[in-house]
Design a protein around this motif. Sequence first.
Motif, PDB file in Angstrom:
ATOM      1  N   ALA A  21      80.699   1.554 -29.410  1.00 21.00           N
ATOM      2  CA  ALA A  21      81.563   1.880 -28.406  1.00 21.00           C
ATOM      3  C   ALA A  21      80.904   2.166 -27.019  1.00 21.00           C
ATOM      4  O   ALA A  21      81.546   1.802 -25.949  1.00 21.00           O
ATOM      5  CB  ALA A  21      82.661   2.451 -28.898  1.00 21.00           C
ATOM      6  N   CYS A  22      80.189   3.085 -27.123  1.00 17.04           N
ATOM      7  CA  CYS A  22      79.743   3.699 -25.666  1.00 17.04           C
ATOM      8  C   CYS A  22      78.623   2.432 -25.146  1.00 17.04           C
ATOM      9  O   CYS A  22      78.746   2.605 -23.721  1.00 17.04           O
ATOM     10  CB  CYS A  22      78.827   4.896 -26.072  1.00 17.04           C
ATOM     11  SG  CYS A  22      77.252   4.845 -26.683  1.00 17.04           S
ATOM     12  N   GLN A  23      78.079   1.765 -25.852  1.00 15.18           N
ATOM     13  CA  GLN A  23      77.235   0.661 -25.258  1.00 15.18           C
ATOM     14  C   GLN A  23      78.105  -0.221 -24.620  1.00 15.18           C
ATOM     15  O   GLN A  23      77.690  -1.036 -23.477  1.00 15.18           O
ATOM     16  CB  GLN A  23      76.260   0.318 -26.321  1.00 15.18           C
ATOM     17  CG  GLN A  23      75.176   0.924 -26.676  1.00 15.18           C
ATOM     18  CD  GLN A  23      74.419   0.600 -27.820  1.00 15.18           C
ATOM     19  OE1 GLN A  23      74.802  -0.202 -28.633  1.00 15.18           O
ATOM     20  NE2 GLN A  23      72.891   0.791 -27.773  1.00 15.18           N
ATOM     21  N   ILE A  24      79.206  -0.741 -25.268  1.00 10.92           N
ATOM     22  CA  ILE A  24      80.155  -1.756 -24.871  1.00 10.92           C
ATOM     23  C   ILE A  24      80.860  -1.041 -23.518  1.00 10.92           C
ATOM     24  O   ILE A  24      80.847  -1.980 -22.498  1.00 10.92           O
ATOM     25  CB  ILE A  24      81.003  -1.908 -26.011  1.00 10.92           C
ATOM     26  CG1 ILE A  24      80.266  -2.896 -27.124  1.00 10.92           C
ATOM     27  CG2 ILE A  24      82.280  -2.788 -25.361  1.00 10.92           C
ATOM     28  CD1 ILE A  24      81.355  -2.864 -28.395  1.00 10.92           C
ATOM     29  N   ALA A  25      81.201   0.139 -23.527  1.00 13.12           N
ATOM     30  CA  ALA A  25      81.876   0.718 -22.406  1.00 13.12           C
ATOM     31  C   ALA A  25      81.066   0.585 -21.179  1.00 13.12           C
ATOM     32  O   ALA A  25      81.325   0.454 -20.099  1.00 13.12           O
ATOM     33  CB  ALA A  25      82.378   2.051 -22.751  1.00 13.12           C
ATOM     34  N   SER A  26      79.644   0.893 -21.591  1.00  6.91           N
ATOM     35  CA  SER A  26      78.448   1.092 -20.346  1.00  6.91           C
ATOM     36  C   SER A  26      78.590  -0.213 -19.557  1.00  6.91           C
ATOM     37  O   SER A  26      78.392  -0.328 -18.390  1.00  6.91           O
ATOM     38  CB  SER A  26      77.361   1.669 -21.007  1.00  6.91           C
ATOM     39  OG  SER A  26      76.286   1.564 -20.047  1.00  6.91           O
ATOM     40  N   THR A  27      78.433  -1.490 -20.760  1.00  3.50           N
ATOM     41  CA  THR A  27      78.069  -2.704 -20.208  1.00  3.50           C
ATOM     42  C   THR A  27      79.183  -3.286 -19.333  1.00  3.50           C
ATOM     43  O   THR A  27      79.231  -3.596 -18.098  1.00  3.50           O
ATOM     44  CB  THR A  27      77.963  -3.578 -21.256  1.00  3.50           C
ATOM     45  OG1 THR A  27      76.697  -3.291 -21.872  1.00  3.50           O
ATOM     46  CG2 THR A  27      77.741  -5.012 -20.864  1.00  3.50           C
ATOM     47  N   ALA A  29      81.425  -1.390 -17.609  1.00  2.00           N
ATOM     48  CA  ALA A  29      81.396  -0.482 -16.390  1.00  2.00           C
ATOM     49  C   ALA A  29      80.233  -1.089 -15.316  1.00  2.00           C
ATOM     50  O   ALA A  29      80.526  -1.377 -14.100  1.00  2.00           O
ATOM     51  CB  ALA A  29      81.060   0.938 -16.649  1.00  2.00           C
ATOM     52  N   ARG A  30      79.287  -1.413 -15.822  1.00  2.00           N
ATOM     53  CA  ARG A  30      78.143  -1.914 -15.055  1.00  2.00           C
ATOM     54  C   ARG A  30      78.376  -3.454 -14.482  1.00  2.00           C
ATOM     55  O   ARG A  30      78.566  -3.762 -13.211  1.00  2.00           O
ATOM     56  CB  ARG A  30      76.838  -2.065 -15.800  1.00  2.00           C
ATOM     57  CG  ARG A  30      75.595  -2.775 -15.010  1.00  2.00           C
ATOM     58  CD  ARG A  30      74.295  -2.899 -15.807  1.00  2.00           C
ATOM     59  NE  ARG A  30      74.502  -3.706 -16.940  1.00  2.00           N
ATOM     60  CZ  ARG A  30      74.398  -3.318 -18.176  1.00  2.00           C
ATOM     61  NH1 ARG A  30      74.414  -2.144 -18.783  1.00  2.00           N
ATOM     62  NH2 ARG A  30      74.695  -4.385 -19.181  1.00  2.00           N
ATOM     63  N   ASN A  31      79.182  -4.264 -15.496  1.00  2.00           N
ATOM     64  CA  ASN A  31      79.518  -5.593 -14.763  1.00  2.00           C
ATOM     65  C   ASN A  31      80.750  -5.457 -13.922  1.00  2.00           C
ATOM     66  O   ASN A  31      80.584  -6.170 -12.900  1.00  2.00           O
ATOM     67  CB  ASN A  31      80.137  -6.261 -15.903  1.00  2.00           C
ATOM     68  CG  ASN A  31      78.931  -6.809 -16.907  1.00  2.00           C
ATOM     69  OD1 ASN A  31      77.940  -6.830 -16.692  1.00  2.00           O
ATOM     70  ND2 ASN A  31      79.252  -7.239 -18.223  1.00  2.00           N
TER      71      ASN A  31
END
Length: 112
Positions: A21-27, A29-31
């Motif tokens: 979930a942290c990786q999905i949230a990071s992606t 936010a970057r997008n």
Amino acid sequence: MSRPPHLCTCGKIVAFGTRCACQIASTRARNKRHDANRPTARERGYDSHWQAARKEWLQWNPYCAMCRGKATTVDHIKPHRGDKVLFWDKNNWQSLCTSCHNRHKQRVEQSQ
């Protein structure tokens, strides 16, 4: 044979083939940061004139140039990057299905 889970950088154990979930949230936010600086589709030239040209192109070229499936997108072979001459050059257009455009073509452009 199934593969073992892996450890995420946040310390959570994640099943093979899934993202934490942290990786999905990071992606996301970057997008979101990227999109905030990006001009709108209309500002990039995708207006009613483009929609009409796109519709006509797909009538004459209904099959994906990569997989020969049903095309839904007119893609610029060489990215136009705002160049109006290249944008409207039909020799630079190709018909693609959504899958080929969003997966294969984007990977090719990122590696260039």
